[in-house]
Design an enzyme around this catalytic site. Sequence first.
Site, PDB file in Angstrom:
ATOM      1  N   CYS A  48      13.922  -6.073   8.851  1.00 64.00           N
ATOM      2  CA  CYS A  48      13.100  -8.097   8.802  1.00 64.00           C
ATOM      3  C   CYS A  48      13.577  -9.158   7.644  1.00 64.00           C
ATOM      4  O   CYS A  48      13.993  -8.194   6.304  1.00 64.00           O
ATOM      5  CB  CYS A  48      12.058  -7.130   8.589  1.00 64.00           C
ATOM      6  SG  CYS A  48      10.833  -9.168   9.248  1.00 64.00           S
ATOM      7  N   ASP A  76      16.474 -11.618 -11.616  1.00 65.19           N
ATOM      8  CA  ASP A  76      15.386 -11.735 -11.020  1.00 65.19           C
ATOM      9  C   ASP A  76      15.356 -11.060  -9.641  1.00 65.19           C
ATOM     10  O   ASP A  76      15.873 -11.557  -9.148  1.00 65.19           O
ATOM     11  CB  ASP A  76      14.031 -12.732 -11.254  1.00 65.19           C
ATOM     12  CG  ASP A  76      13.036 -11.853 -11.638  1.00 65.19           C
ATOM     13  OD1 ASP A  76      12.549 -10.869 -11.438  1.00 65.19           O
ATOM     14  OD2 ASP A  76      11.744 -12.445 -11.874  1.00 65.19           O
ATOM     15  N   ASP A  77      14.335 -10.599  -8.956  1.00 65.73           N
ATOM     16  CA  ASP A  77      13.909  -9.645  -7.748  1.00 65.73           C
ATOM     17  C   ASP A  77      13.571 -11.290  -6.844  1.00 65.73           C
ATOM     18  O   ASP A  77      14.532 -11.410  -5.477  1.00 65.73           O
ATOM     19  CB  ASP A  77      13.316  -9.198  -7.014  1.00 65.73           C
ATOM     20  CG  ASP A  77      11.692  -9.037  -8.203  1.00 65.73           C
ATOM     21  OD1 ASP A  77      11.138  -9.918  -6.889  1.00 65.73           O
ATOM     22  OD2 ASP A  77      11.420  -8.636  -8.944  1.00 65.73           O
ATOM     23  N   CYS A  86       1.001  -1.155   0.169  1.00 64.67           N
ATOM     24  CA  CYS A  86       0.034   0.131   0.201  1.00 64.67           C
ATOM     25  C   CYS A  86       1.211   1.253   0.001  1.00 64.67           C
ATOM     26  O   CYS A  86       1.836   1.306   0.461  1.00 64.67           O
ATOM     27  CB  CYS A  86      -1.174  -0.015   0.876  1.00 64.67           C
ATOM     28  SG  CYS A  86      -1.971  -1.362   1.734  1.00 64.67           S
ATOM     29  N   CYS A  96       5.022 -13.748   5.516  1.00 62.93           N
ATOM     30  CA  CYS A  96       5.126 -12.317   6.128  1.00 62.93           C
ATOM     31  C   CYS A  96       4.019 -12.347   6.990  1.00 62.93           C
ATOM     32  O   CYS A  96       2.955 -12.154   5.874  1.00 62.93           O
ATOM     33  CB  CYS A  96       5.845 -11.579   4.923  1.00 62.93           C
ATOM     34  SG  CYS A  96       5.805  -9.561   5.427  1.00 62.93           S
TER      35      CYS A  96
END
Length: 480
Positions: free
Chosen positions: A457, A371-372, A17, A408
Site C-alpha cells: 500500500c 531519516d525515514d 499497535c 492514511c
Amino acid sequence: MKEIIKDTPWDDLHEECGVFAMYDFDGGDVASSIYYGLFALQHRGQESCGIAVSDTNGPKRNYSLNKGMGLVNEVFNQDILEGMHGDIGVGHTRYSTAGSSCRENAQPLVLSYIKGILGMAHNGNLINAEELRDELSMTGAIFQTTIDSETIAYLIARERLNSATVEEAVARACDRIKGAYSLVVMSPRKLIAARDPQGFRPLCIGKRDNAYVIASESCALDTIGAEFIRDIEPGEIVTISPDFGIKSDKSRCVSKDKHARCIFEYIYFARPDSSFDGKSVYESRIQAGRYLAQDSPVDADLVVGVPESGNAAALGFSLESGIPYGTAFVKNGYVGRTFIKPKQASRESSVQVKLNALREVVAGKRIIMIDDSIVRGTTSDRIVKMLRDAGATEVHVRISSPPFLWPCYFGTDVPCREQLIAYNHTVEEIREIIGADSLAYLQFDRLSQMVDGLEICHGCFDGNYPMDPPENDIRGDYDK
C-alpha cells in the site's frame, strides 16, 4: 474473574499497535511470556497496554485482565504477573490511531457472554466502523469504548450465537469488516488469529516447546525463545487448540496482486530484526539507503542516520557510496518516538530531550543525514540545526521514503493533507524550511524494489488506496 485497571503516568507517545497471544498446551501460565512479548513490541505503541489470560481447564467465564495507561513496565510488575493464572492469553500495546487515548480504550477487550468469555486485541483501522457501530447500537449493543476494535468484538460475540464454532464466528465477523486488521482472539478453549485480505499489518506464528504464539512481529518471538513457524497469510484465519494444533482457513485469501502491505512497516514501524512476509526489515532499509545513494548522490565526509529507523538506511547509503558511516547522535533510550505525536507542542519539545549531537564526530565535516520521513517538518529542522550547532559545515538530508501527500486510514496516523509539509511545498521549499544544504527523497518506483516486488500500500504517497477511504475521518483528533 479478577480485573485490574491501573492508572499510571504516561506521555502522549505514538505509534501503531502490537498484538501478542499465547496458548500453552501443557497448562503453564502465559502472562509473563506475554509481558516479554509486549516488551519487544513496545515500539509499536506506548500509550497503553494490557494482558488478559484464562485457564482453559477452569470455568468458561474465568479470566484475569490487567491494563492501563503507560509503558509495559509501568503497567505491570512481578506481583501482578504472578497473580495472573491462565494457559491462554492475549496482549496488546497501543497507540491511538482511531478512538481517543484513555484508559477505557486500552486493550485487550474482554466480553463475557452466553458462550463464555471472548478476549480480543486488534492492530489496524476499520473503514466501516461507524456504520457497523450504528447498526449494532440499533439492536441493543452498549459500547464502553470509542475504538473500532470493540465493534469487531461485538460482531464476533453476536455471530457466535449462530455459529457452530468460535472460528466460524470470527470468519463471519471478518466478512462484515473492511479495512486493516490483524486480530488475536481468545475463547474459553481456542486461540484464533485473523489477518485482513490485503495484509496491511503483519502477523506471524511461533512455537516454544508445547506452546503456540501469535505476534505482530517476529522479533517478539525471539524475545521469549519461540521458533518462527511462518507468517499468517493475508486473508487467513488460524485456529489453535490442543485437539488439532493449527487449523487454517484460507477461503478469504485473495490473489497476490490485491495484497497491500503497509510499506511503512519496512521503512519505519517494524523493528529492524523483524521480517514481514518473508522480507527482512533490516535488508529493506539497507536497500533503501543504497537507492538513495544511486539516485541522489552528494559529495560529503560522513553519512549518519537519525536513530533508530534511519540507521540502516544510512549504512546502505554508505555501502553504496563509499562515504564513511558514523554515529552522530546520542539517543535517550527512555524517550518514545516523535513521529506524528497527537499534540504538536509535545512533539517539538521532545526532539531536544530525545537526541543530542556528537560534536567530536560532526565538527568540521560535510554530513549526509538519513531519516525515514518528513511529515510536518518541525522535527527535521531541529535535527539539522543540532548538527550545525555541533559544527557541521554542510548538512545534506536524504529521506528513505517518498514525500507524504495523503493521509492514511489503515492504522498509521498520517494526518490530513493540510498538515503535510510536502502537500503545500516543493522539495526546494522544504529544503529551505528545514535548513539543509540539499534534500532528496526516495523515488516512488523504488518502494516495490526495496521489498523485492511484494505488493504494498502506497496510498499515503500517491493517493491510490487499495480500497475507498471512509467518508468520515475515523482516526480521531490529532491536528491540534
